[in-house]
Design a protein around this motif. Structure first.
Motif, short mmCIF file in Angstrom:
data_model
loop_
_atom_site.label_atom_id
_atom_site.label_comp_id
_atom_site.label_asym_id
_atom_site.label_seq_id
_atom_site.Cartn_x
_atom_site.Cartn_y
_atom_site.Cartn_z
N GLY A 12 4.02 109.31 -38.67
CA GLY A 12 3.67 107.93 -39.00
C GLY A 12 2.44 107.50 -38.25
O GLY A 12 2.47 106.56 -37.49
N MET A 13 1.34 108.17 -38.42
CA MET A 13 0.18 107.98 -37.56
C MET A 13 -0.63 106.76 -37.89
O MET A 13 -1.07 106.03 -37.03
N MET A 14 -0.89 106.52 -39.16
CA MET A 14 -1.63 105.34 -39.58
C MET A 14 -1.11 104.92 -40.95
O MET A 14 -0.52 105.71 -41.66
N SER A 15 -1.32 103.68 -41.33
CA SER A 15 -0.90 103.20 -42.64
C SER A 15 -1.90 102.19 -43.15
O SER A 15 -2.88 101.89 -42.50
N ILE A 16 -1.65 101.65 -44.33
CA ILE A 16 -2.49 100.59 -44.87
C ILE A 16 -1.60 99.46 -45.31
O ILE A 16 -0.39 99.63 -45.48
N ILE A 17 -2.17 98.29 -45.49
CA ILE A 17 -1.39 97.14 -45.92
C ILE A 17 -0.83 97.41 -47.30
O ILE A 17 -1.52 97.86 -48.20
N SER A 18 0.46 97.14 -47.48
CA SER A 18 1.13 97.42 -48.74
C SER A 18 0.56 96.58 -49.87
O SER A 18 0.29 95.41 -49.72
N VAL A 19 0.36 97.22 -51.02
CA VAL A 19 -0.16 96.53 -52.19
C VAL A 19 0.76 96.82 -53.37
O VAL A 19 1.76 97.50 -53.25
N ASN A 20 0.43 96.26 -54.53
CA ASN A 20 1.23 96.47 -55.73
C ASN A 20 1.42 97.94 -56.00
O ASN A 20 0.54 98.76 -55.80
N ASN A 28 -7.59 111.67 -52.07
CA ASN A 28 -7.45 112.52 -50.89
C ASN A 28 -8.80 113.11 -50.48
O ASN A 28 -9.42 113.84 -51.23
N LYS A 29 -9.24 112.77 -49.26
CA LYS A 29 -10.45 113.34 -48.70
C LYS A 29 -10.21 113.95 -47.32
O LYS A 29 -11.14 114.43 -46.68
N ALA A 30 -8.95 113.92 -46.86
CA ALA A 30 -8.67 114.25 -45.47
C ALA A 30 -8.14 115.67 -45.26
O ALA A 30 -8.33 116.24 -44.18
N PHE A 31 -7.47 116.27 -46.24
CA PHE A 31 -6.84 117.57 -46.00
C PHE A 31 -6.89 118.41 -47.27
O PHE A 31 -7.22 117.91 -48.36
N LYS A 32 -6.54 119.67 -47.12
CA LYS A 32 -6.50 120.58 -48.26
C LYS A 32 -5.28 121.49 -48.13
O LYS A 32 -4.61 121.54 -47.08
N ARG A 163 -0.91 109.84 -46.93
CA ARG A 163 -1.70 108.71 -47.41
C ARG A 163 -2.54 108.10 -46.29
O ARG A 163 -3.73 107.82 -46.47
N ALA A 164 -1.91 107.93 -45.13
CA ALA A 164 -2.59 107.25 -44.03
C ALA A 164 -3.78 108.03 -43.50
O ALA A 164 -4.74 107.44 -43.01
N ARG A 165 -3.75 109.33 -43.63
CA ARG A 165 -4.87 110.12 -43.15
C ARG A 165 -6.13 109.89 -43.98
O ARG A 165 -7.23 110.26 -43.57
N ASN A 166 -5.98 109.26 -45.12
CA ASN A 166 -7.13 108.91 -45.95
C ASN A 166 -7.54 107.45 -45.80
O ASN A 166 -8.36 106.95 -46.55
N PHE A 167 -6.97 106.77 -44.83
CA PHE A 167 -7.28 105.38 -44.57
C PHE A 167 -8.62 105.26 -43.83
O PHE A 167 -8.88 105.99 -42.87
N ASP A 168 -9.47 104.33 -44.25
CA ASP A 168 -10.76 104.10 -43.61
C ASP A 168 -10.59 103.06 -42.50
O ASP A 168 -10.39 101.88 -42.77
#
Length: 272
Positions: A12-20, A28-32, A163-168
């Motif tokens: 649970g390293m990072m997250s983003i504000i929940s949206v619809n 995905n730009k963070a891992f492969k 998901r969070a690993r792709n958070f800016d």
């Protein structure tokens, strides 16, 4: 308690504000496929830091219900020193849509002493909502089935990590609060992150030094806010967690990144 904290800390390293729920996907730009991460776990025992186990996480492309997905698995293994306090032999598994990273299935099998239980979640998205079919097998074998539907996006402990690993985080300010909508097979957790700014960190054992973003993970329990984890993630597009400080009711624990391979992007946060 400590097992849940360790799991949440690692994934649970990072997250983003929940949206619809219609926007539950993210590019995905963070891992492969082929990424592999390894951590050492330490516990403060009588003012001495003692290695008590390890954790590893792998991510591979696969197929689930005929769709292309990322299959991510996390295993934690305590050594004999940790077994004297509590047994930790657990495996988490997640399938997320390869194109959007929206979760489709989650499973956790947890062994605690002689207790073994299983949590499972199945996801669907009718009418722009997020529907969960929740299944739990207790240690005594009793099974529980629950169906829940939310207007906001909901994640499990594994899918939130991808998901969070792709958070800016470039536009974040020190003190910002970020909700973390995470569910298991019993309940939705009232938890959030607080951004603490940037620090440099040198990993013990490897000697590698990184520029890091620092976050704290909080939960509300009995009407009070509790800081459970403080963690450090690389300040680059990989967002790899390199250090985790866990605040327990009976002591402190830490996790350090020991090795990594198959990362997608250059480790530009590494300080030479």
């Amino acid at each position: 308690m400590i097992k849940r904290i360790i799991f949440t800390a690692i994934i649970g390293m990072m997250s983003i504000i929940s949206v619809n729920a219609q926007s539950c996907g993210i590019e995905n730009k963070a891992f492969k496929s082929g990424e592999f991460l390894v951590y050492d776990l330490y516990f403060n025992w009588k003012f001495v830091w003692v290695k008590v186990g390890s954790a590893s996480m792998s991510t591979m492309e696969s197929r689930y219900a005929g769709k292309k997905v990322f299959r991510s698995s996390l295993t934690t293994r305590g050594n004999q020193k940790l077994d004297g306090i509590f047994v930790m032999r657990d495996t988490l598994l997640s399938y997320c849509d390869a194109a959007t990273l929206a979760p489709v299935y989650f499973r956790k099998g947890a062994l605690e002493g002689k207790r073994y239980y299983v949590d499972e979640l199945w996801y669907s998205y009718p009418g722009n909502n997020c529907r969960l079919k929740m299944h739990r097998i207790d240690a005594d074998g009793e099974q529980h089935w629950i169906n829940k539907e939310y207007t906001d996006c909901v994640y499990d402990m594994m899918s939130i990590f991808l998901r969070a690993r792709n958070f800016d985080a470039s536009k974040m300010k020190k003190g910002d609060i970020i909700p973390m909508p995470i569910s298991d097979a019993r309940r939705l957790t009232n938890s959030w992150l607080k951004y603490r700014g940037k620090e440099n960190f040198k990993v013990d054992g490897t000697g590698e030094k990184f520029r890091c973003l620092v976050f704290s993970f909080y939960e509300k329990e009995d009407g009070k806010d509790h800081e459970l984890i403080r963690f450090y993630v690389t300040d680059d597009q990989n967002h790899l967690p390199v250090r985790l400080d866990m605040f327990l009711s009976f002591g402190s624990a830490k996790a350090f990144l020991r090795g990594y391979k198959g990362v997608r992007n250059p480790m530009s946060a590494k300080i030479k």
